[in-house]
Design an enzyme around this catalytic site. Structure first.
Site, short mmCIF file in Angstrom:
data_model
loop_
_atom_site.label_atom_id
_atom_site.label_comp_id
_atom_site.label_asym_id
_atom_site.label_seq_id
_atom_site.Cartn_x
_atom_site.Cartn_y
_atom_site.Cartn_z
N SER A 187 -15.01 -83.53 -26.00
CA SER A 187 -15.21 -83.76 -27.43
C SER A 187 -14.85 -85.21 -27.79
CB SER A 187 -14.36 -82.77 -28.23
OG SER A 187 -14.66 -82.86 -29.59
N HIS A 213 -2.08 -87.19 -36.68
CA HIS A 213 -2.20 -87.04 -35.22
C HIS A 213 -0.92 -87.53 -34.53
CE1 HIS A 213 -6.35 -85.93 -35.33
NE2 HIS A 213 -6.85 -87.12 -35.56
P1 A3P Z 1 -16.79 -80.23 -30.19
O1 A3P Z 1 -16.93 -81.71 -30.02
O2 A3P Z 1 -16.30 -79.55 -28.95
O3 A3P Z 1 -17.97 -79.56 -30.76
P2 A3P Z 1 -11.53 -82.71 -34.88
O4 A3P Z 1 -11.80 -82.04 -36.17
O5 A3P Z 1 -10.10 -82.58 -34.44
O6 A3P Z 1 -12.07 -84.08 -34.83
O7 A3P Z 1 -12.30 -81.83 -33.79
C1 A3P Z 1 -13.69 -81.79 -33.76
C2 A3P Z 1 -14.08 -80.59 -32.92
O8 A3P Z 1 -13.95 -79.40 -33.70
C3 A3P Z 1 -15.52 -80.69 -32.50
O9 A3P Z 1 -15.60 -79.98 -31.25
C4 A3P Z 1 -16.20 -79.92 -33.63
O10 A3P Z 1 -17.49 -79.47 -33.33
C5 A3P Z 1 -15.23 -78.78 -33.82
N1 A3P Z 1 -15.34 -78.16 -35.14
C6 A3P Z 1 -15.53 -78.78 -36.34
N2 A3P Z 1 -15.62 -77.89 -37.31
C7 A3P Z 1 -15.51 -76.67 -36.76
C8 A3P Z 1 -15.55 -75.33 -37.27
N3 A3P Z 1 -15.73 -75.08 -38.55
N4 A3P Z 1 -15.39 -74.32 -36.39
C9 A3P Z 1 -15.20 -74.56 -35.08
N5 A3P Z 1 -15.16 -75.79 -34.54
C10 A3P Z 1 -15.31 -76.84 -35.36
#
Ligand code: A3P
Length: 321
Positions: free
Chosen positions: A162, A132
C-alpha cells in the site's frame, strides 16, 4: 508531498541527525529511533513541543497506509451518531461532503506543520485527532493525560504494498519516475520507511496496550475486515460511547459500517476528486481496501523476506500477523 522550507532550528537539528534517501524525492531523518520525512520534520517538532492533550481526547495512532482513513471515518461516525440518527440529518452527514482527513486532522501534518501552535478552540469535545507518531515520540501530555489512543495496524506485507503504491502515485504526479519495488522492499526491511521501522512502530503501541489497556486500544486491519461489527462495538466501548440495546437492535452498527465502507466512501465525489493539502489526491487514500493484495505484486521470495523480519522483530512479543 509538501515541500515547504523547514525552519532554521529544524534545519540545524536535521543536519545533526542521520539521514537516508527515502522512497520519494525527500530524505528520511532518523530521530528518536524512527525515520521521519524531512518535509514534515517541523510539524513533528512543533507537535511534540506544543500539543497539550486533554483527558477526553481520542487520538487515532497508525503507521501510514494501515487503514487510517477507514478508522477515522468510523470513529467520526461513532462519536457523532446521535446528531445524524434520523433520515433527514443522515442525508446531511459531514462524511458525505467532507474529506475524512479534514474531519479528523493529523496533528503533525495538517495542524502543526502549517502553524507552530494552532488554535484548537474550534474542536468539539471530545476532540478526535490522528497522528502517525510512534508511541515513544508522542508529546509528553499525550502520554501523561487520560486521553485515549486507538491504534490500527496492518500486516506488514500489505502495508508495504500500500505504501509503495501511494509513493508511486506521488512520484508520478511530480513527474519523478518511480522507485522500483525491490529497492523499496530493501529499504522497508531495513526499517527505512516513513515512520519506520514499521515493526517497531507497531510493537511500541502493542506493548502499551498490554500495559495500559484502558489507554491504548490495539486493532488490526485484517480483524476489522473479518468481523467489523464486533470490533466497532469494542471500539465504542473503549472510547466511552457504547451502543445501547436499542441501537444494536435498530442496526446502528451496520449503518455506520455501510456509511464507512470502502465502496460507499470511494464513490463519493468529495473522495474521488480534489487533493489533500500535502498534494496527495483524495482518491489515493482509497485504492483496493482488500487483505492479501501483496500477492499481486510480490513474489513468494519477496513475501518471505518480509515474513522473516516480522518473525525476528515480533519474537517474544505475543503479537502475530
Ligand atoms: P490499500 O492500498 O491496500 O488498498 P491510510 O488511510 O492509512 O492511508 O491507508 C490506506 C489503505 O486503507 C488503502 O489500502 C486503502 O484502500 C484502505 N482503505 C481506505 N478506506 C477504506 C475503507 N473504507 N475500508 C477498507 N479499507 C480502506
Amino acid at each position: 508531498m509538501q515541500s515547504s522550507q523547514p525552519s532554521q532550528a529544524c534545519t540545524n537539528l536535521i543536519s545533526s541527525l542521520p539521514s537516508d534517501k527515502g522512497w520519494d524525492n525527500f530524505s528520511l531523518i532518523l530521530y528518536q529511533g524512527f525515520w521521519f520525512p524531512s518535509w514534515l520534520f517541523d510539524g513533528v517538532l512543533a507537535c511534540q513541543k506544543h500539543f497539550q492533550a486533554h483527558n477526553y481526547d481520542i487520538i487515532l495512532v497508525t503507521s501510514p497506509k494501515s487503514g487510517t482513513t477507514w478508522l477515522k471515518v468510523i470513529l467520526f461516525a461513532l462519536l457523532n451518531r446521535a446528531k445524524y440518527s434520523d433520515p433527514h440529518s443522515e442525508r446531511c452527514h459531514p462524511l458525505l461532503t467532507r474529506n475524512p482527513h479534514d474531519l479528523v486532522p493529523y496533528l503533525e501534518f495538517q495542524l502543526y506543520l502549517q502553524q507552530e501552535d494552532p488554535d484548537h478552540a474550534t474542536f468539539a469535545s471530545p476532540r478526535l485527532l490522528a497522528t502517525h507518531l510512534p508511541y515513544s515520540s508522542l508529546p509528553q501530555s499525550m502520554r501523561d493525560s487520560k486521553c485515549k489512543l486507538v491504534h490500527l495496524c496492518k500486516n506488514p506485507k500489505d502495508n508495504f504494498i500500500s505504501l509503495w503504491h501511494f509513493t508511486k502515485k506521488m512520484m508520478l504526479k511530480e513527474n519523478s519516475g518511480q522507485t522500483p519495488l525491490p529497492e523499496c522492499l530493501d529499504k522497508f526491511c531495513q526499517g527505512l520507511s516513513m515512520y519506520g521501522p514499521y515493526w517497531d512502530h507497531v510493537l511500541g503501541y502493542h506493548k502499551m496496550s498490554l500495559e495500559m489497556p484502558e489507554k491504548v486500544f490495539f486493532m488490526k486491519y485484517e480483524e476489522m475486515k473479518e468481523d467489523p461489527c464486533v470490533h466497532v462495538r469494542r471500539l465504542a466501548d473503549f472510547v466511552g460511547c457504547p451502543f445501547s440495546e436499542e441501537e444494536l437492535r435498530g442496526g446502528t452498527v451496520e449503518g455506520i459500517l455501510r456509511m464507512c465502507s470502502f465502496d460507499n466512501l470511494s464513490t463519493l465525489e468529495v473522495n474521488k476528486s480534489g487533493s489533500h493539502w500535502t498534494g496527495a489526491e483524495n482518491k489515493s487514500f482509497f485504492r483496493r481496501g482488500e487483505v492479501g493484495d501483496w500477492v499481486n505484486y510480490m513474489s513468494a521470495e519477496m513475501g518471505e523476506r518480509i515474513d522473516s523480519v516480522t518473525e525476528e522483530k515480533l519474537h517474544g512479543s505475543g503479537l502475530k500477523f
